[in-house]
Design a protein around this motif. Structure first.
Motif, PDB file in Angstrom:
ATOM      1  N   UNK A 129       1.336  -1.031   0.188  1.00 35.52           N
ATOM      2  CA  UNK A 129      -0.187   0.207  -0.113  1.00 35.52           C
ATOM      3  C   UNK A 129       1.279   1.124   0.153  1.00 35.52           C
ATOM      4  N   UNK A 130       1.801   1.655   0.835  1.00 37.04           N
ATOM      5  CA  UNK A 130       2.992   2.086   0.884  1.00 37.04           C
ATOM      6  C   UNK A 130       3.930   1.612   1.085  1.00 37.04           C
ATOM      7  N   UNK A 131       5.261   2.036   0.233  1.00 32.88           N
ATOM      8  CA  UNK A 131       6.394   1.309   0.544  1.00 32.88           C
ATOM      9  C   UNK A 131       7.021   2.859   0.217  1.00 32.88           C
ATOM     10  N   UNK A 132       8.741   2.711   0.561  1.00 32.22           N
ATOM     11  CA  UNK A 132      10.197   2.872   0.536  1.00 32.22           C
ATOM     12  C   UNK A 132      11.415   2.607  -0.264  1.00 32.22           C
ATOM     13  N   UNK A 133      11.878   3.052  -1.396  1.00 34.02           N
ATOM     14  CA  UNK A 133      12.892   2.879  -2.143  1.00 34.02           C
ATOM     15  C   UNK A 133      13.767   3.919  -2.059  1.00 34.02           C
ATOM     16  N   UNK A 134      15.071   3.612  -1.657  1.00 38.41           N
ATOM     17  CA  UNK A 134      16.261   4.367  -1.566  1.00 38.41           C
ATOM     18  C   UNK A 134      16.934   4.116  -2.895  1.00 38.41           C
ATOM     19  N   UNK A 135      18.006   5.526  -2.959  1.00 37.74           N
ATOM     20  CA  UNK A 135      18.980   5.447  -4.234  1.00 37.74           C
ATOM     21  C   UNK A 135      20.377   6.123  -3.737  1.00 37.74           C
ATOM     22  N   UNK A 136      21.439   5.861  -3.882  1.00 38.96           N
ATOM     23  CA  UNK A 136      22.350   6.760  -3.719  1.00 38.96           C
ATOM     24  C   UNK A 136      22.358   7.280  -4.909  1.00 38.96           C
ATOM     25  N   UNK A 137      22.501   8.959  -4.923  1.00 42.32           N
ATOM     26  CA  UNK A 137      22.221  10.265  -5.822  1.00 42.32           C
ATOM     27  C   UNK A 137      23.604   9.281  -7.343  1.00 42.32           C
ATOM     28  N   UNK A 138      24.491   8.699  -6.960  1.00 39.88           N
ATOM     29  CA  UNK A 138      25.773   7.698  -8.098  1.00 39.88           C
ATOM     30  C   UNK A 138      24.655   6.906  -8.271  1.00 39.88           C
ATOM     31  N   UNK A 139      24.190   6.206  -7.911  1.00 42.72           N
ATOM     32  CA  UNK A 139      23.336   4.982  -8.743  1.00 42.72           C
ATOM     33  C   UNK A 139      22.351   5.680  -9.126  1.00 42.72           C
ATOM     34  N   UNK A 140      21.536   6.707  -8.905  1.00 43.33           N
ATOM     35  CA  UNK A 140      19.647   7.072  -9.415  1.00 43.33           C
ATOM     36  C   UNK A 140      20.674   7.808 -10.582  1.00 43.33           C
ATOM     37  N   UNK A 141      21.686   8.633 -10.899  1.00 44.08           N
ATOM     38  CA  UNK A 141      22.025   9.152 -12.202  1.00 44.08           C
ATOM     39  C   UNK A 141      22.902   7.851 -13.144  1.00 44.08           C
TER      40      UNK A 141
END
Length: 263
Positions: free
Chosen positions: A147-159
């Motif tokens: 229903x609600x979840x959170x994903x976290x990426x490092x700035x490097x991985x995201x880019x």
């Protein structure tokens, strides 16, 4: 994966599809709703005469059709729960031959795990209006872990994943659908559709918000899946409140009728 064709009676195929697509622990009325969805979806594919590998009528590839598992596979995945498979068979038996129609044709009976509070309209996703695939409120899927979840990426991985330079990413949602999902998002100078972003980052849905700091990008998501048609956890929530499978299906698909095929 096995590159082989198996031949099944349609109702046996529906049992395997419901067993693969919805938790068998769900309420019987939710399983019945899923059975009608799976059957309608299958007949629509058969009428479209879509070609699958090796000239098969249908496929268990979820990217082009719907999932399927055999009773043997089901028992391996759920050791000691033979009663659950019986329950799936009973749900299919009680809806034998039943499909949903609109304008005398089987509908495109799309379904997904969890809508997160509101389903999506076909117009918002495809740009084409489908009368029975409209956005509806859903207060029934809160028990889903998606229903609600959170994903976290490092700035490097995201880019790197998005192919933008890895200085501080600037994320700007340029367009939302009426239900609140991301239609278009701009990351630095790159504009992407919500679906493309979801695919690249492996997000559970396009209903998301971004929190960016110097080290990481946090994405808070609502729901799981494309949001079109039946919300499976919502169906189970409605069934828990005593709603019948017809009531469930009429909530998620507008102005449909039911037809029972004679076989």
């Amino acid at each position: 994966q096995e590159d082989k064709i198996i031949e099944l009676l349609i109702e046996n195929y529906i049992v395997g599809t419901v067993a693969a697509e919805m938790p068998a622990s769900f309420e019987i009325e939710a399983l019945k709703a899923q059975a009608v969805c799976a059957r309608t979806y299958a007949f629509r594919k058969l009428l479209e005469n879509k070609k699958y590998p090796r000239q098969a009528n249908l496929s268990d590839d979820i990217n082009s059709c719907q999932a399927y598992i055999s009773q043997k596979e089901f028992n391996q995945r759920h050791p000691g729960y033979k009663d659950l498979y019986k329950k799936v068979k009973e749900a299919v038996r009680q809806t034998r031959g039943e499909i949903m129609i609109y304008d005398n044709q089987p509908i495109d009976s799309l379904y997904h795990s969890t809508c997160g509070g509101q389903t999506e309209s076909a117009f918002s996703v495809w740009g084409t209006d489908v009368p029975y695939l409209q956005s509806v409120k859903c207060r029934y899927c809160k028990q889903s872990r998606h229903y609600e979840s959170v994903q976290v990426f490092s700035v490097q991985d995201f880019a790197t994943l998005l192919g933008v330079n890895n200085t501080q990413p600037q994320v700007q949602i340029s367009k939302n659908t009426p239900s609140g999902r991301v239609k278009k998002v701009k990351i630095n100078d790159k504009e992407l559709s919500g679906e493309k972003l979801r695919h690249i980052l492996g997000l559970p849905s396009t209903w998301c918000d971004f929190k960016v700091n110097a080290r990481q990008v946090q994405i808070e998501s609502r729901g799981y899946g494309h949001g079109l048609g039946l919300c499976q956890y919502g169906a189970n929530g409605m069934a828990s409140e005593g709603k019948t499978y017809h009531e469930i299906l009429k909530h998620y698909y507008q102005d449909i009728e039911f037809s029972r095929l004679k076989y």
